[in-house]
Design a protein around this motif. Sequence first.
Motif, PDB file in Angstrom:
ATOM      1  N   ARG A 176       0.811  -1.222   0.000  1.00  0.00           N
ATOM      2  CA  ARG A 176       0.000   0.000   0.000  1.00  0.00           C
ATOM      3  C   ARG A 176       0.846   1.275   0.000  1.00  0.00           C
ATOM      4  O   ARG A 176       0.525   2.232  -0.703  1.00  0.00           O
ATOM      5  CB  ARG A 176      -0.949   0.001   1.199  1.00  0.00           C
ATOM      6  N   GLN A 177       1.937   1.298   0.795  1.00  0.00           N
ATOM      7  CA  GLN A 177       2.758   2.509   0.831  1.00  0.00           C
ATOM      8  C   GLN A 177       3.427   2.758  -0.518  1.00  0.00           C
ATOM      9  O   GLN A 177       3.442   3.877  -1.016  1.00  0.00           O
ATOM     10  CB  GLN A 177       3.809   2.418   1.950  1.00  0.00           C
ATOM     11  N   ASN A 208      10.850   3.153   8.898  1.00  0.00           N
ATOM     12  CA  ASN A 208       9.631   3.040   9.691  1.00  0.00           C
ATOM     13  C   ASN A 208       9.668   1.837  10.622  1.00  0.00           C
ATOM     14  O   ASN A 208      10.383   0.866  10.401  1.00  0.00           O
ATOM     15  CB  ASN A 208       8.368   3.074   8.834  1.00  0.00           C
ATOM     16  N   VAL A 235       1.807  -0.834  11.887  1.00  0.00           N
ATOM     17  CA  VAL A 235       2.052  -0.341  10.526  1.00  0.00           C
ATOM     18  C   VAL A 235       1.746  -1.406   9.482  1.00  0.00           C
ATOM     19  O   VAL A 235       1.116  -1.146   8.465  1.00  0.00           O
ATOM     20  CB  VAL A 235       3.522   0.135  10.370  1.00  0.00           C
ATOM     21  N   LYS A 272      -0.925   6.549   5.016  1.00  0.00           N
ATOM     22  CA  LYS A 272       0.097   6.201   4.029  1.00  0.00           C
ATOM     23  C   LYS A 272      -0.006   7.092   2.789  1.00  0.00           C
ATOM     24  O   LYS A 272       1.002   7.429   2.163  1.00  0.00           O
ATOM     25  CB  LYS A 272      -0.013   4.718   3.662  1.00  0.00           C
ATOM     26  N   ASP A 322      -1.930   3.720   8.521  1.00  0.00           N
ATOM     27  CA  ASP A 322      -1.037   4.824   8.888  1.00  0.00           C
ATOM     28  C   ASP A 322       0.428   4.394   8.880  1.00  0.00           C
ATOM     29  O   ASP A 322       0.745   3.218   8.900  1.00  0.00           O
ATOM     30  CB  ASP A 322      -1.365   5.341  10.294  1.00  0.00           C
ATOM     31  N   ASN A 323       1.295   5.391   8.880  1.00  0.00           N
ATOM     32  CA  ASN A 323       2.724   5.114   8.910  1.00  0.00           C
ATOM     33  C   ASN A 323       3.415   6.236   9.690  1.00  0.00           C
ATOM     34  O   ASN A 323       3.044   7.397   9.588  1.00  0.00           O
ATOM     35  CB  ASN A 323       3.268   5.050   7.476  1.00  0.00           C
TER      36      ASN A 323
END
Lengths: 230, 230
Positions: free
Chosen positions: B46-47, B182, B190, B214, B195-196
Amino acid sequence: DIVAAVEAHFSAAKKPLTGRHVLVTAGPTHEPIDPVRYIANRSSGRQGFAIAGALARMGARVTLVAGPVALDTPPGVTRIDVETACQMADAADKALPADAAVCVAAVADWRTSDEASGKLKKSQDGLPHLNLVENPDILARLSSGGKRRPGLVVGFAAETDDVVNHAMAKRLRKGCDWIVANDVSVESGVMGGGDNTVHLVTDTGVEDWPTLPKQAVAERLAERIAGALS
Amino acid sequence: DIVAAVEAHFSAAKKPLTGRHVLVTAGPTHEPIDPVRYIANRSSGRQGFAIAGALARMGARVTLVAGPVALDTPPGVTRIDVETACQMADAADKALPADAAVCVAAVADWRTSDEASGKLKKSQDGLPHLNLVENPDILARLSSGGKRRPGLVVGFAAETDDVVNHAMAKRLRKGCDWIVANDVSVESGVMGGGDNTVHLVTDTGVEDWPTLPKQAVAERLAERIAGALS
């Protein structure tokens, strides 16, 4: 009245598994190596989810114990999500008693004996050594004697060669009633595909089914299960 | 005319990466053990997909080399699907030249040296031994000198402890320009989450970014990349 009686008659005919509880396992299991890595089996879960859905449409109460897959729960099915083989074995055990169990999941045979709590690093001192231990054998456990044994236990065998012979041996070794054997060699295209070519191995012999969509394999197997439980 | 000139001006302001080619890697890699088993990294992709989409919206031509994930391709992005680290390294190499490379993929560090052509069996004679060999280091390879080196190479570091120090060491070891670090410990949420919380490590120091969706991390990083390339 006559109409209600006729409706009830046909409803019963179409829902021959009403009042029955069937346990289905599906999907892969993921066995963690460390927080970011895992060992997995290839399994989309599609054949198992199709079987759970077909059983529910025939009236069964279905408990579906599912490994990590990206699939919607079939209507009328109670789903329990798990990740590892140990969690799947535990969930299957808790779902008993059941009239039948259909073990479609591709359970990892091994897990690492000591999951690292921190991420393993690429290190100067060579490669990591993975200590593997055997996972619980869910099919053998469900097939073993005792008053909690489901009346019908069906296993799946994913094989790459000598498919039927491996399946016949597996049926005897596990103590289950039927084995649905399929060829998952790369050439077969079964893995991730929509069709399946299976052989149903029972105590009376081997039936070679034609290549069918996984949905049709599911319907046919559900009908056979209904017949065996009737 | 005036209207066209004004439109072109604001269009250029909003699309500062027009004419630039950016390579993005995303997702996990799967390293086969045998036809049904593999070693994998946890990564939803996803990121990386969000970053590819943000770069495309800013006008870049984006080549996204993606491991096995269940995500739609962001609009305007050219996607190349791969499974293993070797395939990803090959696809990344073929995508060059690029003005920037953003290596978000969680590439498996190791693969088995000899993929079994048949399914490994649970056997009487104990557990299988997995011979692991190191995979190509895509980030280090892209960062190494030569005229094909992208002007800006950005790596990601997923760490479970001592996140920033590991990331600073990784930046020097790999030879890349920036590292986005991260925390992927289980507590951080995560992995698989929306979210990140990242730290941007550059040659001038460390920026601690707030916890962001993200998508917002992607927008912010894309803006920083546009600034570096302008």
